[in-house]
Design a protein around this motif. Structure first.
Motif, PDB file in Angstrom:
ATOM      1  N   VAL A  29       0.838  -1.204   0.000  1.00 50.15           N
ATOM      2  CA  VAL A  29       0.000   0.000   0.000  1.00 50.15           C
ATOM      3  C   VAL A  29       0.872   1.252   0.000  1.00 50.15           C
ATOM      4  N   LEU A  30       1.922   1.240   0.809  1.00 48.65           N
ATOM      5  CA  LEU A  30       2.815   2.395   0.881  1.00 48.65           C
ATOM      6  C   LEU A  30       3.524   2.630  -0.454  1.00 48.65           C
ATOM      7  N   ALA A  31       3.994   1.544  -1.070  1.00 49.44           N
ATOM      8  CA  ALA A  31       4.671   1.675  -2.364  1.00 49.44           C
ATOM      9  C   ALA A  31       3.719   2.222  -3.426  1.00 49.44           C
ATOM     10  N   THR A  32       2.469   1.773  -3.394  1.00 47.13           N
ATOM     11  CA  THR A  32       1.476   2.258  -4.357  1.00 47.13           C
ATOM     12  C   THR A  32       1.213   3.743  -4.162  1.00 47.13           C
ATOM     13  N   SER A  33       1.110   4.174  -2.899  1.00 48.16           N
ATOM     14  CA  SER A  33       0.850   5.598  -2.622  1.00 48.16           C
ATOM     15  C   SER A  33       1.998   6.480  -3.094  1.00 48.16           C
ATOM     16  N   ARG A  34       3.186   5.912  -3.211  1.00 49.32           N
ATOM     17  CA  ARG A  34       4.348   6.665  -3.683  1.00 49.32           C
ATOM     18  C   ARG A  34       4.529   6.575  -5.204  1.00 49.32           C
ATOM     19  N   GLY A  35       3.627   5.828  -5.850  1.00 51.58           N
ATOM     20  CA  GLY A  35       3.740   5.648  -7.289  1.00 51.58           C
ATOM     21  C   GLY A  35       4.761   4.609  -7.695  1.00 51.58           C
ATOM     22  N   GLU A  36       5.266   3.828  -6.746  1.00 52.33           N
ATOM     23  CA  GLU A  36       6.240   2.771  -7.039  1.00 52.33           C
ATOM     24  C   GLU A  36       5.487   1.473  -7.326  1.00 52.33           C
ATOM     25  N   PHE A  37       4.823   1.445  -8.481  1.00 48.08           N
ATOM     26  CA  PHE A  37       3.923   0.332  -8.784  1.00 48.08           C
ATOM     27  C   PHE A  37       4.680  -0.982  -8.964  1.00 48.08           C
ATOM     28  N   GLY A  38       5.852  -0.929  -9.552  1.00 47.38           N
ATOM     29  CA  GLY A  38       6.634  -2.150  -9.711  1.00 47.38           C
ATOM     30  C   GLY A  38       6.973  -2.771  -8.378  1.00 47.38           C
ATOM     31  N   LEU A  39       7.376  -1.945  -7.410  1.00 47.22           N
ATOM     32  CA  LEU A  39       7.702  -2.436  -6.076  1.00 47.22           C
ATOM     33  C   LEU A  39       6.461  -2.983  -5.377  1.00 47.22           C
ATOM     34  N   ALA A  40       5.318  -2.292  -5.554  1.00 45.89           N
ATOM     35  CA  ALA A  40       4.067  -2.760  -4.944  1.00 45.89           C
ATOM     36  C   ALA A  40       3.679  -4.128  -5.494  1.00 45.89           C
ATOM     37  N   ILE A  41       3.811  -4.303  -6.806  1.00 47.81           N
ATOM     38  CA  ILE A  41       3.505  -5.601  -7.426  1.00 47.81           C
ATOM     39  C   ILE A  41       4.473  -6.652  -6.923  1.00 47.81           C
ATOM     40  N   ALA A  42       5.733  -6.270  -6.749  1.00 52.70           N
ATOM     41  CA  ALA A  42       6.729  -7.210  -6.238  1.00 52.70           C
ATOM     42  C   ALA A  42       6.342  -7.705  -4.847  1.00 52.70           C
ATOM     43  N   PHE A  43       5.935  -6.782  -3.968  1.00 51.13           N
ATOM     44  CA  PHE A  43       5.497  -7.188  -2.631  1.00 51.13           C
ATOM     45  C   PHE A  43       4.272  -8.096  -2.720  1.00 51.13           C
ATOM     46  N   GLY A  44       3.360  -7.791  -3.654  1.00 52.79           N
ATOM     47  CA  GLY A  44       2.179  -8.626  -3.833  1.00 52.79           C
ATOM     48  C   GLY A  44       2.535 -10.030  -4.275  1.00 52.79           C
ATOM     49  N   LEU A  45       3.495 -10.141  -5.177  1.00 55.51           N
ATOM     50  CA  LEU A  45       3.921 -11.462  -5.650  1.00 55.51           C
ATOM     51  C   LEU A  45       4.619 -12.248  -4.539  1.00 55.51           C
ATOM     52  N   VAL A  46       5.428 -11.559  -3.750  1.00 57.49           N
ATOM     53  CA  VAL A  46       6.067 -12.225  -2.610  1.00 57.49           C
ATOM     54  C   VAL A  46       5.003 -12.737  -1.641  1.00 57.49           C
ATOM     55  N   LEU A  47       3.953 -11.947  -1.423  1.00 65.19           N
ATOM     56  CA  LEU A  47       2.853 -12.352  -0.546  1.00 65.19           C
ATOM     57  C   LEU A  47       2.162 -13.604  -1.086  1.00 65.19           C
ATOM     58  N   LEU A  48       1.924 -13.637  -2.388  1.00 64.49           N
ATOM     59  CA  LEU A  48       1.293 -14.813  -3.000  1.00 64.49           C
ATOM     60  C   LEU A  48       2.172 -16.049  -2.844  1.00 64.49           C
ATOM     61  N   LEU A  49       3.475 -15.885  -3.047  1.00 66.01           N
ATOM     62  CA  LEU A  49       4.403 -17.012  -2.887  1.00 66.01           C
ATOM     63  C   LEU A  49       4.413 -17.505  -1.445  1.00 66.01           C
ATOM     64  N   LEU A  50       4.366 -16.574  -0.503  1.00 64.83           N
ATOM     65  CA  LEU A  50       4.340 -16.948   0.908  1.00 64.83           C
ATOM     66  C   LEU A  50       3.076 -17.729   1.245  1.00 64.83           C
TER      67      LEU A  50
END
Length: 228
Positions: A193-214
Motif C-alpha cells: 500500500v505504501l509503495a502504491t501511494s508513492r507511485g512505485e507500482f513495480g515495487l508494490a507488485i513485487a510485494f504482492g507477488l512475494v505475498l502470494l508465494l508466501l
C-alpha cells in the motif's frame, strides 16, 4: 504489461538477492499471520465443536453470528482494537498499540469467526452416531473427540487455511493497529500500500507477488501435512 513484468523482476530480485528489508518484512508477515491463525484455532475450534456437537439454548444464534463474522470488515476490527488499546482505552496500560502483538490480536479477531463457522460445518457432516459408536467401543469422551477430529481432519485443515488466507492478505486492521512502522510493524500488505501511494507500482507488485508465494508455500505445507 511493462509494470507487471517490472514487478515480477523486482519480486525475484528482492527474494533472491537476499534483500534484508524484504526478508524482514516477509518474516514478520509470516510470524503475525501464523500467530493470529494459531490463536484463532485455539479459540475457534472448541467453539465450533461445541456448536456442531452440543445442544444448548442460543446454539443457532451463535452459529449465525459466526457465519456473519466471516464477513467482518477488517477496518471495523482495527478500529475497535485500536480503541481498546489506545492510551486512554481499557487496555491502554499494556502498551500494545503499534506492535506486532496488536496486529496478532486484530487478525485473530478477524480469523476466529472463520474457524468457528467452518469447523462447525465440518463436524456437522460427520455421522451423528460416530461419537456414540466410539464410546460404545470403550473409548473415553476425549479419545472419541480426538477420533472425530482425525475423521474430519481435512475439513479442519481447510478451516485453518481459510483463516490464514483471511489474515495474511488483510491490510486495514494491520495498518490501523500496527501503524506500518518500518522495521517494526511493516508487513507485505502495508508495504505494498505504501509503495502504491508513492507511485512505485513495480515495487508494490513485487510485494504482492512475494505475498502470494508466501501464502502458497504455507498452504502447500499444510496440504501435504494433511495427506493420509
Amino acid at each position: 504489461m511493462d509494470v507487471l513484468l517490472d514487478g515480477l523482476r523486482q519480486a525475484l530480485s528482492l527474494l533472491f538477492s537476499g534483500d534484508a528489508g524484504t526478508w524482514a518484512i516477509t518474516l514478520l508477515t509470516l510470524r503475525v499471520s501464523l500467530g493470529a491463525t494459531v490463536v484463532a484455532a485455539l479459540v475457534g475450534v472448541p467453539i465450533g465443536a461445541a456448536i456442531a456437537l452440543g445442544s444448548f439454548p442460543g446454539r443457532r444464534v451463535l452459529l449465525a453470528a459466526a457465519n456473519t463474522g466471516m464477513g467482518l470488515p477488517p477496518v471495523v476490527v482495527g478500529l475497535v482494537v485500536t480503541v481498546f488499546l489506545w492510551r486512554s482505552g481499557p487496555l491502554g496500560g499494556l502498551g500494545l498499540l503499534y506492535t506486532p502483538t496488536a496486529m496478532v490480536v486484530a487478525q485473530a479477531v478477524i480469523a476466529t469467526p472463520v474457524v468457528v463457522a467452518l469447523v462447525a460445518a465440518a463436524l456437522q457432516q460427520v455421522d451423528p452416531e460416530f461419537l456414540v459408536q466410539m464410546q460404545g467401543l470403550g473409548a473415553t469422551r476425549v479419545r472419541a473427540l480426538w477420533a472425530l477430529g482425525v475423521e474430519a481432519r481435512l475439513p479442519l485443515l481447510a478451516a485453518a487455511m481459510a483463516a490464514f488466507g483471511a489474515v495474511v492478505s488483510e491490510v486495514g486492521a494491520a495498518q490501523m493497529v500496527g501503524g506500518n512502522i518500518a522495521g517494526q510493524t511493516r508487513v507485505l500488505t502495508t508495504a505494498a500500500v505504501l509503495a502504491t501511494s508513492r507511485g512505485e507500482f513495480g515495487l508494490a507488485i513485487a510485494f504482492g507477488l512475494v505475498l502470494l508465494l508466501l501464502a502458497f508455500a504455507v498452504n502447500l505445507v499444510v496440504t501435504l501435512a494433511g495427506r493420509p
